[in-house]
Design a protein around this motif. Sequence first.
Motif, PDB file in Angstrom:
ATOM      1  N   SER A   1       0.831  -0.999  -0.001  1.00  0.00           N
ATOM      2  CA  SER A   1       0.190  -0.048  -0.029  1.00  0.00           C
ATOM      3  C   SER A   1       0.898   1.059   0.093  1.00  0.00           C
ATOM      4  CB  SER A   1      -0.833  -0.089   1.226  1.00  0.00           C
ATOM      5  OG  SER A   1      -1.908  -1.161   1.123  1.00  0.00           O
ATOM      6  N   HIS A   2       2.154   0.909   0.414  1.00  0.00           N
ATOM      7  CA  HIS A   2       2.835   2.457   0.546  1.00  0.00           C
ATOM      8  C   HIS A   2       3.275   2.971  -0.731  1.00  0.00           C
ATOM      9  CE1 HIS A   2       5.880   5.301   1.641  1.00  0.00           C
ATOM     10  NE2 HIS A   2       6.821   4.596   0.908  1.00  0.00           N
ATOM     11  N   ILE A   3       3.036   4.320  -0.845  1.00  0.00           N
ATOM     12  CA  ILE A   3       3.417   5.079  -2.080  1.00  0.00           C
ATOM     13  C   ILE A   3       4.402   6.325  -1.739  1.00  0.00           C
ATOM     14  CG2 ILE A   3       1.571   4.252  -3.513  1.00  0.00           C
ATOM     15  CD1 ILE A   3       0.143   6.893  -3.137  1.00  0.00           C
ATOM     16  N   ASP A   4       5.252   6.499  -2.812  1.00  0.00           N
ATOM     17  CA  ASP A   4       5.940   7.560  -2.520  1.00  0.00           C
ATOM     18  C   ASP A   4       5.483   8.804  -3.088  1.00  0.00           C
ATOM     19  OD1 ASP A   4       6.253   7.830  -5.266  1.00  0.00           O
ATOM     20  OD2 ASP A   4       8.211   6.665  -5.337  1.00  0.00           O
ATOM     21  N   GLN A   5       6.255  10.013  -2.984  1.00  0.00           N
ATOM     22  CA  GLN A   5       5.503  11.130  -3.521  1.00  0.00           C
ATOM     23  C   GLN A   5       5.106  11.470  -4.869  1.00  0.00           C
ATOM     24  OE1 GLN A   5       8.513  14.153  -2.503  1.00  0.00           O
ATOM     25  NE2 GLN A   5       7.770  14.467  -0.230  1.00  0.00           N
ATOM     26  N   LYS A   6       5.591  10.300  -5.648  1.00  0.00           N
ATOM     27  CA  LYS A   6       5.199  10.158  -6.969  1.00  0.00           C
ATOM     28  C   LYS A   6       4.140   9.225  -7.393  1.00  0.00           C
ATOM     29  CE  LYS A   6       9.909  11.634  -8.984  1.00  0.00           C
ATOM     30  NZ  LYS A   6      10.810  11.403  -9.781  1.00  0.00           N
ATOM     31  N   LYS A   7       3.452   8.655  -6.303  1.00  0.00           N
ATOM     32  CA  LYS A   7       2.564   7.796  -6.216  1.00  0.00           C
ATOM     33  C   LYS A   7       2.802   6.428  -6.654  1.00  0.00           C
ATOM     34  CE  LYS A   7      -1.235  11.324  -7.012  1.00  0.00           C
ATOM     35  NZ  LYS A   7      -2.387  11.718  -7.813  1.00  0.00           N
ATOM     36  N   ARG A   8       4.023   5.984  -6.422  1.00  0.00           N
ATOM     37  CA  ARG A   8       4.752   4.876  -6.806  1.00  0.00           C
ATOM     38  C   ARG A   8       4.936   3.978  -5.492  1.00  0.00           C
ATOM     39  NH1 ARG A   8       9.933   6.618  -9.965  1.00  0.00           N
ATOM     40  NH2 ARG A   8      10.051   7.413  -7.889  1.00  0.00           N
ATOM     41  N   GLY A   9       4.268   2.640  -5.710  1.00  0.00           N
ATOM     42  CA  GLY A   9       4.670   1.656  -4.873  1.00  0.00           C
ATOM     43  C   GLY A   9       5.515   0.597  -5.178  1.00  0.00           C
ATOM     44  N   VAL A  10       5.661  -0.533  -4.381  1.00  0.00           N
ATOM     45  CA  VAL A  10       6.653  -1.551  -4.802  1.00  0.00           C
ATOM     46  C   VAL A  10       6.611  -2.073  -6.111  1.00  0.00           C
ATOM     47  CG1 VAL A  10       5.650  -3.096  -3.332  1.00  0.00           C
ATOM     48  CG2 VAL A  10       8.035  -3.660  -4.005  1.00  0.00           C
TER      49      VAL A  10
END
Length: 217
Positions: free
Chosen positions: A173-182
């Motif tokens: 579920s985690h996403i970075d500031q660019k809306k990207r997850g694993v």
Amino acid sequence: MELGINTLFSHMDPPLLADYLVKQLTKFGTDLSPIEISDLTVSGVRAANSIQDTTSWQEVRTLPNLPQFLGKYSEGEESLKEAPKKKGSPHTLIVASAGLRAADIVRAARKFQSKESAVAKLFAKHMKVDEQVTFLKNTKTGIGVGTPSRLIELIENGALSLDHLQRLVVDASHIDQKKRGVMDMKDTMMPLARFLTRSEFKERYCDEKKPLTLLFY
């Protein structure tokens, strides 16, 4: 975005999760043959037997709620504080996209750490492979947190034992500031697929006597 999570994963049942894995693998594995892509998928009967349905869990999938999630989909939080007698042989592996995120997960999982059960840092940030090999060979470990590539390396060099592994948890579920997850980047999705479909895991996804549960947080 304020929470840094993709809420879609909380609504995906095992068939949807399996289909999503295939979709992302096909998207990023353009240099692979159909047979190679098939070898890297967790689908069909394996998906039904291995991916845990967590759609009934309604809490937001943030780091503070991770211990509660792990407790619900195990034998309880107290069991997570225990470690197998064999050193470097965790019952739980949590897979993250990058070292910085894995370090955050380690801090959240320390609720289950004790003198008899360590939470192992199994990622490249701050620690060299040799240091992790030494740590695993000398420490009882209940939970390991790492990135796919480093986990694979530690398995293949024999430091990380899978003898007592009960569950794999993907930090989906985690996403970075660019809306990207694993699963949204080739550099993380492809190693994740190779990790989840290792022969040691595939054999147990369908094993009723010694099942291996796959969880997506």
